[in-house]
Each structure stands twice: as C-alpha cells, then as structure tokens.
Design a protein around this motif. Structure first.
Motif: not given
Length: 268
Positions: A187-201
């Motif tokens: 769950d933490a990894a998925e949350h980090v991935e979503s945050l990374a995608a938002e940061l890239k956008e």
C-alpha cells in the motif's frame, strides 16, 4: 528488607520475595506488586531492576500516604523463552519516610538529595513459569520427539529434545505479521508511486508555464525595441520631403555659383 537504625520498617511488599511471570512469553506479561505504608508519615519509594530494557515499571517512583497502599504494574517485554536458561533478573524496592519539610512535588530531586544510609531496600527475584496445560503439552511433545528419535536413529539413547510452545506460537504468529507488513508495504509503495506520478505532472506543467513566460518576455522585449507605431488620425508628414529640403538649397547654391562664373567670363 533491610532497615536503618533510626527507622522501623514501614513498608510491606506483596509478594514479599518473588515476582512471578506466567507465560507464554511471546507477548507482554504483567504482574502486580502491592506496596503498603504502615507508618504515620508519607513514604517515598523507587523501584530498580537488573534488566531495565526487559521491563516496563509504572510507576517506578512515587509516594504513599500514611496507612495507604499503592499498586505497581511491572510489564515483562516479549522474548524467546528457554526453560534451560537460568533467570537472574532481580528487582529492588528502595523506600524512605519523607521529612516533614520535604518538597514532594519533585520526587526525583528529593531522591537525589537523600543520603544512601537513609534508604531502606528490599530485593525480589523474578520467576518465569509456563501454564500447566502448556507445560504438559511441552512434555508430551518432548516424549513424542524422543520416541521418534529412538525408533529412527537407534543411537540417540532416548535423549530429550523438549519443544517450547512459546517458540511455536511465535513462529505461527510471524507469518501473519509478515503478511500484514507486506500488505502495508505494498500500500505504501502504491501511494508513493501515485505521488511520484502527480509530482511528474506538476513538474511538466511548471516547465510549460516557464516556456510560455519566457516567450511572453521575448515578445515584450521585441515590442519595446521596435519603432513606435503611427497613431490613428495623426497627420502624415512625408519623410522624403524633409530629406529633400537641404538638397534643394544646395542645388540653388551650385547654380548661382555657375551663373556667377559665366557672368564673370563674359564681363572680362
């Protein structure tokens, strides 16, 4: 309990000599110590142990009103219990009758001001026990292992190999905790991935805005450096005519000079 010559023994401890902790020990085990003040003065106590990292004591320092009692909760932290291991943990209860003019709001400060010969102390040893049902299960497991070992090898000579149920219970509980930890990690990894995608956008949008800002600045600079545009209804004055006025005067001057020369020649 040791007592000093100037004081009678005012403190009663229950249990008096041993603190018993009943397993299994793969979870916290709590035992209660009761302290009773038999004197007509307030009593201050402090509890120490030879293994401070293994126990949690609440409270480890306190005061008891005259002829009153208080309970101290002693919590043994989880550990891998071994029946063959000798337990050498001990507790010491130190106490003193508080002076009449003592400040009881800061017991730690008061304790530092006391002389060692004023303190009374009592020592208790720790005893670890397994419940009767689990102890019988341990014996049965040990006999089963011995029988299997005697039938299979023939050379073990019936040597004992006891199985500790606390270890088995801890091993059974480990997979659940591992699964929970793995699910939490996923769950933490998925949350980090979503945050990374938002940061890239956000970074991409920021980059586009910077480019537009630079383009607008370039356009403003060019506009300011270009000649001023002609305003509406402004009277038009030909630039060519302004430049032709000096040339006209020069031509007249040259013609006058030539005419002067010609007249000079004819007159002479």
């Amino acid at each position: 309990m040791n007592k000093t010559p100037q004081f009678e023994v005012p403190l009663t401890i229950q249990p008096e000599h041993e603190l018993r902790f009943i397993g299994p020990f793969n979870r916290p085990v709590v035992t209660i110590m009761t302290l009773t003040n038999n004197a007509a003065m307030t009593l201050v106590f402090k509890i120490k142990t030879t293994a401070p990292k293994r126990y949690c004591v609440r409270p480890n320092i306190g005061k008891i009103a005259p002829y009153r009692s208080t309970q101290v909760e002693i919590c043994l932290q989880p550990f891998m219990y071994d029946q063959q291991e000798k337990n050498k943990h001990k507790f010491m209860v130190q106490s003193v009758l508080a002076p009449q003019d003592a400040d009881l709001t800061d017991l730690n400060k008061l304790w530092k001001e006391l002389e060692p010969d004023q303190l009374m102390d009592a020592k208790l040893k720790c005893v670890f026990e397994m419940p009767a049902a689990e102890a019988n299960a341990d014996n049965n497991s040990g006999s089963t292992v011995n029988a299997a070992g005697g039938g299979g090898g023939g050379g073990s000579g019936g040597a004992t190999n006891p199985v500790n149920l606390s270890i088995v219970d801890s091993l059974k509980s480990e997979p659940k905790s591992i699964e929970e930890q793995s699910s939490n990690l996923s769950d933490a990894a998925e949350h980090v991935e979503s945050l990374a995608a938002e940061l890239k956008e956000i970074r991409d949008v920021n980059s586009e805005l910077r480019k537009e800002n630079l383009h607008l600045k370039d356009q403003i600079t060019r506009y300011r450096s270009s000649p001023a545009t002609k305003q509406i209804n402004e009277s038009y004055t030909p630039v060519l005519a302004e430049k032709q006025i000096p040339v006209f005067y020069i031509a007249i001057a040259i013609a006058a000079a030539i005419l002067g020369l010609l007249l000079g020649k004819f007159l002479l």
